[in-house]
Design a protein around this motif. Sequence first.
Motif, PDB file in Angstrom:
ATOM      1  N   ALA A   8      -7.574  46.282 -75.395  1.00 36.72           N
ATOM      2  CA  ALA A   8      -8.163  45.862 -76.665  1.00 36.72           C
ATOM      3  C   ALA A   8      -7.470  46.506 -77.857  1.00 36.72           C
ATOM      4  O   ALA A   8      -7.071  47.671 -77.811  1.00 36.72           O
ATOM      5  CB  ALA A   8      -9.644  46.216 -76.690  1.00 36.72           C
ATOM      6  N   LYS A   9      -7.332  45.716 -78.918  1.00 31.86           N
ATOM      7  CA  LYS A   9      -6.855  46.198 -80.216  1.00 31.86           C
ATOM      8  C   LYS A   9      -8.009  46.036 -81.201  1.00 31.86           C
ATOM      9  O   LYS A   9      -8.420  44.914 -81.512  1.00 31.86           O
ATOM     10  CB  LYS A   9      -5.645  45.389 -80.691  1.00 31.86           C
ATOM     11  CG  LYS A   9      -4.374  45.634 -79.901  1.00 31.86           C
ATOM     12  CD  LYS A   9      -3.776  46.993 -80.210  1.00 31.86           C
ATOM     13  CE  LYS A   9      -2.428  47.178 -79.525  1.00 31.86           C
ATOM     14  NZ  LYS A   9      -1.867  48.528 -79.800  1.00 31.86           N
ATOM     15  N   LEU A  10      -8.540  47.147 -81.670  1.00 38.74           N
ATOM     16  CA  LEU A  10      -9.675  47.114 -82.587  1.00 38.74           C
ATOM     17  C   LEU A  10      -9.174  47.022 -84.020  1.00 38.74           C
ATOM     18  O   LEU A  10      -8.367  47.843 -84.457  1.00 38.74           O
ATOM     19  CB  LEU A  10     -10.532  48.366 -82.389  1.00 38.74           C
ATOM     20  CG  LEU A  10     -11.048  48.557 -80.951  1.00 38.74           C
ATOM     21  CD1 LEU A  10     -11.739  49.899 -80.804  1.00 38.74           C
ATOM     22  CD2 LEU A  10     -11.988  47.420 -80.561  1.00 38.74           C
ATOM     23  N   THR A  11      -9.630  46.013 -84.742  1.00 38.56           N
ATOM     24  CA  THR A  11      -9.091  45.747 -86.075  1.00 38.56           C
ATOM     25  C   THR A  11     -10.130  45.823 -87.190  1.00 38.56           C
ATOM     26  O   THR A  11      -9.776  45.910 -88.359  1.00 38.56           O
ATOM     27  CB  THR A  11      -8.449  44.341 -86.107  1.00 38.56           C
ATOM     28  OG1 THR A  11      -9.419  43.372 -85.676  1.00 38.56           O
ATOM     29  CG2 THR A  11      -7.242  44.277 -85.168  1.00 38.56           C
ATOM     30  N   GLU A  12     -11.406  45.757 -86.823  1.00 39.32           N
ATOM     31  CA  GLU A  12     -12.456  45.773 -87.847  1.00 39.32           C
ATOM     32  C   GLU A  12     -13.523  46.812 -87.486  1.00 39.32           C
ATOM     33  O   GLU A  12     -13.964  46.880 -86.335  1.00 39.32           O
ATOM     34  CB  GLU A  12     -13.115  44.395 -87.960  1.00 39.32           C
ATOM     35  CG  GLU A  12     -12.155  43.262 -88.288  1.00 39.32           C
ATOM     36  CD  GLU A  12     -12.832  41.913 -88.206  1.00 39.32           C
ATOM     37  OE1 GLU A  12     -13.928  41.773 -88.797  1.00 39.32           O
ATOM     38  OE2 GLU A  12     -12.290  41.014 -87.532  1.00 39.32           O
ATOM     39  N   LEU A  26     -22.377  52.154 -85.900  1.00 40.02           N
ATOM     40  CA  LEU A  26     -20.941  51.872 -85.876  1.00 40.02           C
ATOM     41  C   LEU A  26     -20.704  50.570 -85.125  1.00 40.02           C
ATOM     42  O   LEU A  26     -21.239  50.349 -84.041  1.00 40.02           O
ATOM     43  CB  LEU A  26     -20.201  53.025 -85.177  1.00 40.02           C
ATOM     44  CG  LEU A  26     -18.727  52.821 -84.808  1.00 40.02           C
ATOM     45  CD1 LEU A  26     -17.894  52.531 -86.040  1.00 40.02           C
ATOM     46  CD2 LEU A  26     -18.194  54.055 -84.081  1.00 40.02           C
ATOM     47  N   ILE A  27     -19.905  49.702 -85.730  1.00 38.10           N
ATOM     48  CA  ILE A  27     -19.501  48.449 -85.093  1.00 38.10           C
ATOM     49  C   ILE A  27     -17.981  48.388 -85.090  1.00 38.10           C
ATOM     50  O   ILE A  27     -17.339  48.595 -86.123  1.00 38.10           O
ATOM     51  CB  ILE A  27     -20.052  47.223 -85.837  1.00 38.10           C
ATOM     52  CG1 ILE A  27     -21.573  47.286 -85.949  1.00 38.10           C
ATOM     53  CG2 ILE A  27     -19.629  45.930 -85.135  1.00 38.10           C
ATOM     54  CD1 ILE A  27     -22.166  46.200 -86.840  1.00 38.10           C
ATOM     55  N   ALA A  28     -17.402  48.134 -83.917  1.00 38.73           N
ATOM     56  CA  ALA A  28     -15.952  47.974 -83.793  1.00 38.73           C
ATOM     57  C   ALA A  28     -15.673  46.619 -83.156  1.00 38.73           C
ATOM     58  O   ALA A  28     -16.270  46.264 -82.135  1.00 38.73           O
ATOM     59  CB  ALA A  28     -15.360  49.094 -82.941  1.00 38.73           C
ATOM     60  N   VAL A  29     -14.768  45.845 -83.778  1.00 37.05           N
ATOM     61  CA  VAL A  29     -14.460  44.487 -83.325  1.00 37.05           C
ATOM     62  C   VAL A  29     -12.954  44.334 -83.205  1.00 37.05           C
ATOM     63  O   VAL A  29     -12.190  44.917 -83.984  1.00 37.05           O
ATOM     64  CB  VAL A  29     -15.014  43.439 -84.317  1.00 37.05           C
ATOM     65  CG1 VAL A  29     -14.711  42.028 -83.835  1.00 37.05           C
ATOM     66  CG2 VAL A  29     -16.511  43.629 -84.518  1.00 37.05           C
ATOM     67  N   GLY A  30     -12.518  43.562 -82.229  1.00 36.16           N
ATOM     68  CA  GLY A  30     -11.086  43.342 -82.079  1.00 36.16           C
ATOM     69  C   GLY A  30     -10.766  42.272 -81.056  1.00 36.16           C
ATOM     70  O   GLY A  30     -11.641  41.544 -80.577  1.00 36.16           O
ATOM     71  N   GLU A  31      -9.483  42.188 -80.722  1.00 39.70           N
ATOM     72  CA  GLU A  31      -8.998  41.230 -79.728  1.00 39.70           C
ATOM     73  C   GLU A  31      -8.816  41.950 -78.394  1.00 39.70           C
ATOM     74  O   GLU A  31      -8.473  43.135 -78.358  1.00 39.70           O
ATOM     75  CB  GLU A  31      -7.656  40.633 -80.172  1.00 39.70           C
ATOM     76  CG  GLU A  31      -7.665  39.983 -81.545  1.00 39.70           C
ATOM     77  CD  GLU A  31      -8.529  38.740 -81.592  1.00 39.70           C
ATOM     78  OE1 GLU A  31      -8.628  38.055 -80.547  1.00 39.70           O
ATOM     79  OE2 GLU A  31      -9.110  38.453 -82.657  1.00 39.70           O
ATOM     80  N   ILE A  32      -9.045  41.222 -77.304  1.00 39.85           N
ATOM     81  CA  ILE A  32      -8.906  41.829 -75.983  1.00 39.85           C
ATOM     82  C   ILE A  32      -8.253  40.866 -75.009  1.00 39.85           C
ATOM     83  O   ILE A  32      -8.433  39.647 -75.095  1.00 39.85           O
ATOM     84  CB  ILE A  32     -10.274  42.292 -75.436  1.00 39.85           C
ATOM     85  CG1 ILE A  32     -10.090  43.164 -74.194  1.00 39.85           C
ATOM     86  CG2 ILE A  32     -11.191  41.107 -75.152  1.00 39.85           C
ATOM     87  CD1 ILE A  32     -11.324  43.956 -73.807  1.00 39.85           C
ATOM     88  N   THR A  33      -7.463  41.428 -74.105  1.00 42.38           N
ATOM     89  CA  THR A  33      -6.825  40.668 -73.033  1.00 42.38           C
ATOM     90  C   THR A  33      -7.245  41.291 -71.706  1.00 42.38           C
ATOM     91  O   THR A  33      -7.182  42.509 -71.543  1.00 42.38           O
ATOM     92  CB  THR A  33      -5.289  40.700 -73.149  1.00 42.38           C
ATOM     93  OG1 THR A  33      -4.898  40.131 -74.398  1.00 42.38           O
ATOM     94  CG2 THR A  33      -4.642  39.922 -72.014  1.00 42.38           C
ATOM     95  N   VAL A  34      -7.679  40.435 -70.780  1.00 46.66           N
ATOM     96  CA  VAL A  34      -8.103  40.900 -69.458  1.00 46.66           C
ATOM     97  C   VAL A  34      -7.194  40.280 -68.417  1.00 46.66           C
ATOM     98  O   VAL A  34      -6.947  39.066 -68.431  1.00 46.66           O
ATOM     99  CB  VAL A  34      -9.571  40.501 -69.169  1.00 46.66           C
ATOM    100  CG1 VAL A  34     -10.016  41.084 -67.835  1.00 46.66           C
ATOM    101  CG2 VAL A  34     -10.478  40.957 -70.299  1.00 46.66           C
ATOM    102  N   GLN A  35      -6.688  41.128 -67.517  1.00 48.45           N
ATOM    103  CA  GLN A  35      -5.766  40.623 -66.505  1.00 48.45           C
ATOM    104  C   GLN A  35      -5.917  41.379 -65.199  1.00 48.45           C
ATOM    105  O   GLN A  35      -6.055  42.607 -65.184  1.00 48.45           O
ATOM    106  CB  GLN A  35      -4.321  40.729 -66.983  1.00 48.45           C
ATOM    107  CG  GLN A  35      -3.313  40.132 -66.010  1.00 48.45           C
ATOM    108  CD  GLN A  35      -1.911  40.099 -66.573  1.00 48.45           C
ATOM    109  OE1 GLN A  35      -1.619  40.751 -67.573  1.00 48.45           O
ATOM    110  NE2 GLN A  35      -1.031  39.336 -65.954  1.00 48.45           N
ATOM    111  N   SER A  36      -5.888  40.628 -64.116  1.00 47.62           N
ATOM    112  CA  SER A  36      -5.847  41.225 -62.792  1.00 47.62           C
ATOM    113  C   SER A  36      -4.401  41.585 -62.493  1.00 47.62           C
ATOM    114  O   SER A  36      -3.525  40.720 -62.495  1.00 47.62           O
ATOM    115  CB  SER A  36      -6.389  40.254 -61.730  1.00 47.62           C
ATOM    116  OG  SER A  36      -6.221  40.796 -60.445  1.00 47.62           O
ATOM    117  N   ILE A  37      -4.145  42.865 -62.265  1.00 47.28           N
ATOM    118  CA  ILE A  37      -2.783  43.327 -61.982  1.00 47.28           C
ATOM    119  C   ILE A  37      -2.455  43.188 -60.510  1.00 47.28           C
ATOM    120  O   ILE A  37      -1.343  42.865 -60.117  1.00 47.28           O
ATOM    121  CB  ILE A  37      -2.618  44.800 -62.426  1.00 47.28           C
ATOM    122  CG1 ILE A  37      -2.983  44.949 -63.911  1.00 47.28           C
ATOM    123  CG2 ILE A  37      -1.202  45.283 -62.173  1.00 47.28           C
ATOM    124  CD1 ILE A  37      -2.161  44.095 -64.850  1.00 47.28           C
ATOM    125  N   SER A  38      -3.451  43.457 -59.652  1.00 43.62           N
ATOM    126  CA  SER A  38      -3.270  43.335 -58.209  1.00 43.62           C
ATOM    127  C   SER A  38      -4.570  42.833 -57.580  1.00 43.62           C
ATOM    128  O   SER A  38      -5.565  43.565 -57.579  1.00 43.62           O
ATOM    129  CB  SER A  38      -2.870  44.693 -57.617  1.00 43.62           C
ATOM    130  OG  SER A  38      -2.754  44.617 -56.212  1.00 43.62           O
TER     131      SER A  38
END
Length: 282
Positions: free
Chosen positions: A261-265, A51-63
């Motif tokens: 992450a939003k997995l789209t493929e 299984l392969i899952a690919v998508g867009e991801i955003t990383v952010q420090s909240i605190s």
Amino acid sequence: MKIFRFTVFPLLFLFLFSISTFAQKIKVEDIIAKHLDSIGTAEKRTALKSLIAVGEITVQSISPKNLPAQGRIVMASAGTKNFFGLNLNSIDYPSEKFSFDGKKANVGYVRVGQRSLLGNFILSNGLLLEESLLGGTLSTSWAFVDMTDNKAKFSSEGTKKIDGKEVYAVGYSVKGGGDVDVTLYFDKETFRHVRSEYKRIASAGIGRTPEQSSGYSETRIKLTEDFSDFKEAGGLMLPHTYRIIYSTTGQNGTNEIQWNAKLTEFAFNQPLADSSFDVEND
């Protein structure tokens, strides 16, 4: 009528109470069985080899808060082997890579000789990769898929609420698995796996004198995985939204980082080379 009233209502109360008690006492084995059915039929699950899952991801420090980094996420698995990788548009945090080659868990460096906070946590708690916990149902070897050789112990932690929805909480432990506390959560209606929590307490530091030691406090570390937006893919019901939250609370205050992450493929049963699961040789 008085006799009827005092006879029927206690019986009705007992009936409703018995339903509630039955719901609360559902066996862990039943939760797991229903959870597996929520992914797909036994035939579909057995037929899944990779299984392969690919998508867009955003990383952010909240605190403390800072600007987010964005990029791509790739999650790949074949049998008991797993790979988790990020490529980001950040100089300080350009990538993240974890792998399990079926025998050994590896964590890549973010920069030369340096791992991220998340990477260090994963490395020091190898069972997240070795037991196929990280990534949940987005892995072919998800901890509950094949129970024949599973040596973990499960315990019912009752019901709780996540975002207003009731879930079953299941404790997960492995002999020699370290001091990380693992709890998995399953939606009470659908039995889908919606959250994993990993908690660890790091002992307070020791100073040169008792006075210095008294100034140190323990550090509480928590890693949470959230899974949502379940949709059919390849005949299986898989999450298309995946979030990781890493937080620490201790001597130096509170730090929290999120990966959204939003997995789209998705790709299924594609041949994957063994080198795909070896971060050290990447």
